[in-house]
Design a protein around this motif. Structure first.
Motif, mmCIF file in Angstrom:
data_model
loop_
_atom_site.group_PDB
_atom_site.id
_atom_site.type_symbol
_atom_site.label_atom_id
_atom_site.label_comp_id
_atom_site.label_asym_id
_atom_site.label_seq_id
_atom_site.Cartn_x
_atom_site.Cartn_y
_atom_site.Cartn_z
ATOM 1 N N VAL A 54 30.936 -16.596 -21.288
ATOM 2 C CA VAL A 54 31.897 -16.402 -20.324
ATOM 3 C C VAL A 54 32.014 -15.038 -19.614
ATOM 4 N N TYR A 55 32.645 -14.491 -18.552
ATOM 5 C CA TYR A 55 32.515 -13.301 -17.978
ATOM 6 C C TYR A 55 33.784 -12.731 -18.375
ATOM 7 N N ASN A 56 33.868 -11.382 -18.321
ATOM 8 C CA ASN A 56 35.149 -10.739 -18.687
ATOM 9 C C ASN A 56 34.919 -9.273 -18.327
ATOM 10 N N GLN A 57 35.847 -8.568 -17.826
ATOM 11 C CA GLN A 57 35.836 -7.205 -17.548
ATOM 12 C C GLN A 57 35.585 -6.450 -19.082
ATOM 13 N N PRO A 58 34.711 -5.317 -19.155
ATOM 14 C CA PRO A 58 34.782 -4.572 -20.520
ATOM 15 C C PRO A 58 36.088 -4.253 -20.899
ATOM 16 N N ALA A 59 36.435 -4.900 -22.034
ATOM 17 C CA ALA A 59 37.854 -5.103 -22.657
ATOM 18 C C ALA A 59 37.818 -5.324 -24.076
#
Length: 153
Positions: A34-39
């Motif tokens: 999946v894609y995510n913000q750096p988090a």
């Protein structure tokens, strides 16, 4: 008995030439990318801003400097009704990129437009898209909106 658990997390929005810094990561229990913000989660004795900087560096290799608070978001995943994530999302600028190993589960850092992210149908949660939409609408709050009382260690 109530098993509800709050999780305090941070995320950063970094934009460059209409593209956003994201991480492609594997959700370990499902083996889905999946894609995510750096988090990630805030650690013990860490301020929200320190956590945002650390997570960005660990997940992308980018040193970032938060410039504003984008917003505070909550999310309870449908498959985890006893878990609520409280996401403090920051607008940040990229300062420097370091070649370094990325966190476990992170496949790579990528730059995508909002359209590319939406078309991929691989956002980790609805918050990933919502944060970018809010950024593009010009939403922001000064960092001074956050007061963090110093901890005694």
């Amino acid at each position: 008995m109530n098993n509800w658990q709050p999780h305090v997390t941070v995320a950063v929005i970094v934009e460059r030439d209409g593209k956003f810094l994201l991480v492609e990561e594997e959700i370990l229990d499902s083996h889905v990318d999946v894609y995510n913000q750096p988090a990630g989660h805030v650690e013990h004795n860490e301020t929200l801003i320190e956590a945002a900087k650390r997570e960005a560096l660990e997940e992308t290799g980018f040193e970032v400097e938060p410039t504003a608070l984008l917003g505070i978001y909550t999310y309870t995943p449908p498959n985890k009704p006893d878990t609520t994530y409280y996401r403090m999302c920051f607008i940040a600028k990229a300062i420097h990129h370091y070649e370094r190993p990325l966190d476990e589960g992170i496949i790579r850092a990528v730059w995508l437009t909002l359209d590319e992210l939406v078309t991929s149908n691989r956002a980790r949660s609805p918050l990933v898209i919502k944060c970018i939409q809010d950024y593009l609408r010009g939403q922001s709050f000064p960092l001074s909106a956050i007061y963090e009382h110093p901890t005694s260690q």
